[in-house]
Scaffold this active site. Structure first.
Site, PDB file in Angstrom:
ATOM      1  N   LYS A 165      48.486  17.080  42.477  1.00 45.15           N
ATOM      2  CA  LYS A 165      47.033  17.243  42.606  1.00 45.15           C
ATOM      3  C   LYS A 165      46.643  17.857  43.958  1.00 45.15           C
ATOM      4  O   LYS A 165      47.444  17.886  44.898  1.00 45.15           O
ATOM      5  CB  LYS A 165      46.367  15.871  42.410  1.00 45.15           C
ATOM      6  CG  LYS A 165      46.506  15.308  40.991  1.00 45.15           C
ATOM      7  CD  LYS A 165      45.709  14.021  40.845  1.00 45.15           C
ATOM      8  CE  LYS A 165      45.784  13.468  39.429  1.00 45.15           C
ATOM      9  NZ  LYS A 165      44.979  12.230  39.275  1.00 45.15           N
ATOM     10  N   TYR A 202      40.185  17.009  31.525  1.00 45.97           N
ATOM     11  CA  TYR A 202      39.899  15.566  31.595  1.00 45.97           C
ATOM     12  C   TYR A 202      38.790  15.147  30.622  1.00 45.97           C
ATOM     13  O   TYR A 202      38.134  14.130  30.845  1.00 45.97           O
ATOM     14  CB  TYR A 202      39.543  15.170  33.025  1.00 45.97           C
ATOM     15  CG  TYR A 202      40.750  14.920  33.916  1.00 45.97           C
ATOM     16  CD1 TYR A 202      41.623  13.854  33.668  1.00 45.97           C
ATOM     17  CD2 TYR A 202      41.022  15.730  35.011  1.00 45.97           C
ATOM     18  CE1 TYR A 202      42.717  13.606  34.467  1.00 45.97           C
ATOM     19  CE2 TYR A 202      42.133  15.492  35.832  1.00 45.97           C
ATOM     20  CZ  TYR A 202      42.974  14.429  35.551  1.00 45.97           C
ATOM     21  OH  TYR A 202      44.063  14.177  36.344  1.00 45.97           O
ATOM     22  N   PHE A 245      33.483   7.911  36.923  1.00 50.16           N
ATOM     23  CA  PHE A 245      34.138   8.725  37.954  1.00 50.16           C
ATOM     24  C   PHE A 245      34.391  10.172  37.504  1.00 50.16           C
ATOM     25  O   PHE A 245      35.055  10.924  38.207  1.00 50.16           O
ATOM     26  CB  PHE A 245      35.453   8.071  38.394  1.00 50.16           C
ATOM     27  CG  PHE A 245      36.436   7.805  37.279  1.00 50.16           C
ATOM     28  CD1 PHE A 245      37.284   8.804  36.820  1.00 50.16           C
ATOM     29  CD2 PHE A 245      36.525   6.546  36.686  1.00 50.16           C
ATOM     30  CE1 PHE A 245      38.194   8.577  35.797  1.00 50.16           C
ATOM     31  CE2 PHE A 245      37.438   6.298  35.659  1.00 50.16           C
ATOM     32  CZ  PHE A 245      38.269   7.324  35.216  1.00 50.16           C
ATOM     33  N   ARG A 291      55.860   8.201  34.163  1.00 46.84           N
ATOM     34  CA  ARG A 291      54.848   7.206  34.574  1.00 46.84           C
ATOM     35  C   ARG A 291      55.498   6.181  35.511  1.00 46.84           C
ATOM     36  O   ARG A 291      54.849   5.707  36.441  1.00 46.84           O
ATOM     37  CB  ARG A 291      54.244   6.472  33.359  1.00 46.84           C
ATOM     38  CG  ARG A 291      53.489   7.313  32.350  1.00 46.84           C
ATOM     39  CD  ARG A 291      52.130   7.819  32.738  1.00 46.84           C
ATOM     40  NE  ARG A 291      51.217   6.882  33.348  1.00 46.84           N
ATOM     41  CZ  ARG A 291      49.905   7.141  33.504  1.00 46.84           C
ATOM     42  NH1 ARG A 291      49.361   8.261  33.052  1.00 46.84           N
ATOM     43  NH2 ARG A 291      49.124   6.289  34.107  1.00 46.84           N
ATOM     44  N   THR A 323      47.918   3.840  38.822  1.00 42.56           N
ATOM     45  CA  THR A 323      46.816   4.761  39.126  1.00 42.56           C
ATOM     46  C   THR A 323      46.282   4.529  40.538  1.00 42.56           C
ATOM     47  O   THR A 323      46.057   5.469  41.295  1.00 42.56           O
ATOM     48  CB  THR A 323      45.670   4.556  38.097  1.00 42.56           C
ATOM     49  OG1 THR A 323      46.209   4.657  36.783  1.00 42.56           O
ATOM     50  CG2 THR A 323      44.569   5.579  38.297  1.00 42.56           C
ATOM     51  N   ARG A 330      52.949   7.801  43.989  1.00 46.02           N
ATOM     52  CA  ARG A 330      51.590   7.467  44.412  1.00 46.02           C
ATOM     53  C   ARG A 330      51.600   6.541  45.621  1.00 46.02           C
ATOM     54  O   ARG A 330      50.756   6.664  46.514  1.00 46.02           O
ATOM     55  CB  ARG A 330      50.804   6.875  43.237  1.00 46.02           C
ATOM     56  CG  ARG A 330      50.318   7.975  42.283  1.00 46.02           C
ATOM     57  CD  ARG A 330      49.766   7.433  40.998  1.00 46.02           C
ATOM     58  NE  ARG A 330      49.028   8.446  40.250  1.00 46.02           N
ATOM     59  CZ  ARG A 330      48.659   8.294  38.987  1.00 46.02           C
ATOM     60  NH1 ARG A 330      48.974   7.196  38.311  1.00 46.02           N
ATOM     61  NH2 ARG A 330      47.985   9.264  38.377  1.00 46.02           N
ATOM     62  N   ASN A 387      44.940  10.699  43.931  1.00 42.68           N
ATOM     63  CA  ASN A 387      46.189   9.928  43.857  1.00 42.68           C
ATOM     64  C   ASN A 387      47.438  10.785  43.603  1.00 42.68           C
ATOM     65  O   ASN A 387      48.378  10.363  42.947  1.00 42.68           O
ATOM     66  CB  ASN A 387      46.058   8.800  42.828  1.00 42.68           C
ATOM     67  CG  ASN A 387      45.712   9.313  41.451  1.00 42.68           C
ATOM     68  OD1 ASN A 387      45.589  10.519  41.244  1.00 42.68           O
ATOM     69  ND2 ASN A 387      45.589   8.417  40.488  1.00 42.68           N
ATOM     70  N   HIS A 420      49.489  13.610  38.479  1.00 41.57           N
ATOM     71  CA  HIS A 420      49.074  13.257  37.111  1.00 41.57           C
ATOM     72  C   HIS A 420      50.314  13.079  36.251  1.00 41.57           C
ATOM     73  O   HIS A 420      51.333  13.740  36.484  1.00 41.57           O
ATOM     74  CB  HIS A 420      48.219  14.384  36.517  1.00 41.57           C
ATOM     75  CG  HIS A 420      48.020  14.260  35.036  1.00 41.57           C
ATOM     76  ND1 HIS A 420      47.066  13.428  34.492  1.00 41.57           N
ATOM     77  CD2 HIS A 420      48.671  14.838  33.975  1.00 41.57           C
ATOM     78  CE1 HIS A 420      47.135  13.500  33.162  1.00 41.57           C
ATOM     79  NE2 HIS A 420      48.098  14.354  32.829  1.00 41.57           N
ATOM     80  N   GLU A 461      48.448  18.760  26.695  1.00 38.73           N
ATOM     81  CA  GLU A 461      48.248  19.130  28.106  1.00 38.73           C
ATOM     82  C   GLU A 461      49.125  20.327  28.499  1.00 38.73           C
ATOM     83  O   GLU A 461      48.685  21.203  29.251  1.00 38.73           O
ATOM     84  CB  GLU A 461      48.515  17.915  28.988  1.00 38.73           C
ATOM     85  CG  GLU A 461      47.461  16.832  28.798  1.00 38.73           C
ATOM     86  CD  GLU A 461      47.750  15.519  29.504  1.00 38.73           C
ATOM     87  OE1 GLU A 461      46.899  14.612  29.422  1.00 38.73           O
ATOM     88  OE2 GLU A 461      48.812  15.387  30.142  1.00 38.73           O
TER      89      GLU A 461
HETATM   90  P1  IDP Z   1      46.181   7.940  35.284  1.00 45.12           P
HETATM   91  O1  IDP Z   1      46.061   9.229  36.067  1.00 45.12           O
HETATM   92  O2  IDP Z   1      47.056   6.931  35.989  1.00 45.12           O
HETATM   93  O3  IDP Z   1      46.588   8.153  33.855  1.00 45.12           O
HETATM   94  P2  IDP Z   1      43.472   7.491  34.317  1.00 45.12           P
HETATM   95  O4  IDP Z   1      42.864   6.151  34.059  1.00 45.12           O
HETATM   96  O5  IDP Z   1      43.851   8.332  33.146  1.00 45.12           O
HETATM   97  O6  IDP Z   1      44.721   7.267  35.286  1.00 45.12           O
HETATM   98  O7  IDP Z   1      42.441   8.286  35.229  1.00 45.12           O
HETATM   99  C1  IDP Z   1      42.597   9.679  35.448  1.00 45.12           C
HETATM  100  C2  IDP Z   1      42.373   9.966  36.903  1.00 45.12           C
HETATM  101  O8  IDP Z   1      41.011   9.683  37.241  1.00 45.12           O
HETATM  102  C3  IDP Z   1      43.171   9.100  37.901  1.00 45.12           C
HETATM  103  O9  IDP Z   1      44.487   9.549  38.101  1.00 45.12           O
HETATM  104  C4  IDP Z   1      42.329   9.212  39.151  1.00 45.12           C
HETATM  105  O10 IDP Z   1      42.548  10.474  39.799  1.00 45.12           O
HETATM  106  C5  IDP Z   1      40.924   9.210  38.585  1.00 45.12           C
HETATM  107  N1  IDP Z   1      40.340   7.861  38.543  1.00 45.12           N
HETATM  108  C6  IDP Z   1      40.663   6.839  37.714  1.00 45.12           C
HETATM  109  N2  IDP Z   1      39.914   5.746  37.958  1.00 45.12           N
HETATM  110  C7  IDP Z   1      39.075   6.097  38.970  1.00 45.12           C
HETATM  111  C8  IDP Z   1      38.038   5.390  39.674  1.00 45.12           C
HETATM  112  O11 IDP Z   1      37.738   4.213  39.411  1.00 45.12           O
HETATM  113  N3  IDP Z   1      37.397   6.086  40.669  1.00 45.12           N
HETATM  114  C9  IDP Z   1      37.700   7.385  40.970  1.00 45.12           C
HETATM  115  N4  IDP Z   1      38.660   8.074  40.322  1.00 45.12           N
HETATM  116  C10 IDP Z   1      39.347   7.448  39.350  1.00 45.12           C
HETATM  117 MG    MG Z   2      45.597   9.076  32.308  1.00 41.21          MG
END
Ligand code: IDP
Ligand code: MG
Length: 141
Positions: free
Chosen positions: A10, A50, A58, A86, A92, A103, A113, A116, A127
Site C-alpha cells: 500500500k 474496495y 472508513f 493472510r 488488520t 503489518r 496498514n 492488502h 482482484e
Molecule cells: P483486511 O485488509 O485485513 O482484509 P478489511 O476489514 O477488509 O481488512 O478492511 C480493508 C482495509 O480498510 C484495511 O486493510 C484498512 O486499510 C482499512 N480499514 C479497516 N478498518 C478500518 C477502520 O476502522 N478505520 C480506518 N481504516 C480501516
Molecule cells: Mg479485506
C-alpha cells in the site's frame, strides 16, 4: 483451496521505502510472484476495488489513502495462498498483529496498514482480474 492470491504493497509502505523489504518477505515466505507492477490508483479505481466496503464508515478515508500515492499490486502463488498470505501479513490492526508479520513490522496505523491480502479464493480471482490482464500473468505450470 486455490493456490493464488492477490496482494498490494500500500501507499504508506511504498512511501516509507519498505517495498524491497516486503518483496523479500514475500519470497522468504515461499511465494512465487506471478506478476507485479507499480501503479497509482485514481479515486474511482480505489472505490471500485474496495466496493465491498462502500457502506463502511472508513470508506472515504480508505479510498483517499489508496489513491494518495504509488502502490505495488502482485499476484502470488503458493499452496493455500489466500490463508498463507493472510498469516504472513497479520491482523488488520497492526497493534493486534503478531510479531514478525508484515503489518506488525511495517504498518503505519489501522487504516494505513502496509499491505492488502485477498480474503477468499473467489475474491483473489476477482482482484487479480481487476488489475492484471491474462497476458501479464505468468502461469505457474
Ligand atoms: P483486511 O485488509 O485485513 O482484509 P478489511 O476489514 O477488509 O481488512 O478492511 C480493508 C482495509 O480498510 C484495511 O486493510 C484498512 O486499510 C482499512 N480499514 C479497516 N478498518 C478500518 C477502520 O476502522 N478505520 C480506518 N481504516 C480501516
Ligand atoms: Mg479485506
Amino acid at each position: 483451496m486455490g493456490n493464488t492470491t492477490f496482494a498490494i504493497i500500500k501507499p504508506d509502505a511504498v512511501k516509507n521505502n519498505y517495498t524491497g523489504k516486503i518483496y523479500n518477505h514475500i519470497l522468504d515466505s515461499g511465494f512465487d510472484i506471478l506478476c507485479a507492477k507499480l501503479i497509482k490508483m485514481t479515486r474511482a479505481q480505489a472505490e471500485g476495488f474496495y466496493g465491498i466496503h462502500k457502506d463502511k464508515p472508513f470508506f472515504k478515508e480508505l479510498t483517499t489513502f489508496m489513491s494518495s500515492g504509488k502502490c505495488m499490486v502482485l499476484a502470488l502463488s503458493k499452496e493455500s495462498a489466500v490463508s498463507e498470505w493472510r498469516k504472513v501479513i497479520g491482523a488488520t490492526n497492526p497493534e493486534e498483529a503478531e510479531d514478525g508479520t508484515i503489518r506488525k513490522l511495517y504498518a503505519t496505523s489501522l487504516g494505513e496498514n502496509a499491505v492488502h491480502g485477498s480474503d477468499s479464493d473467489e475474491n483473489a480471482k476477482i482482484e487479480i482480474a481487476f488489475f492484471f490482464s491474462d497476458i501479464e500473468i505468468i502461469q505457474n505450470k
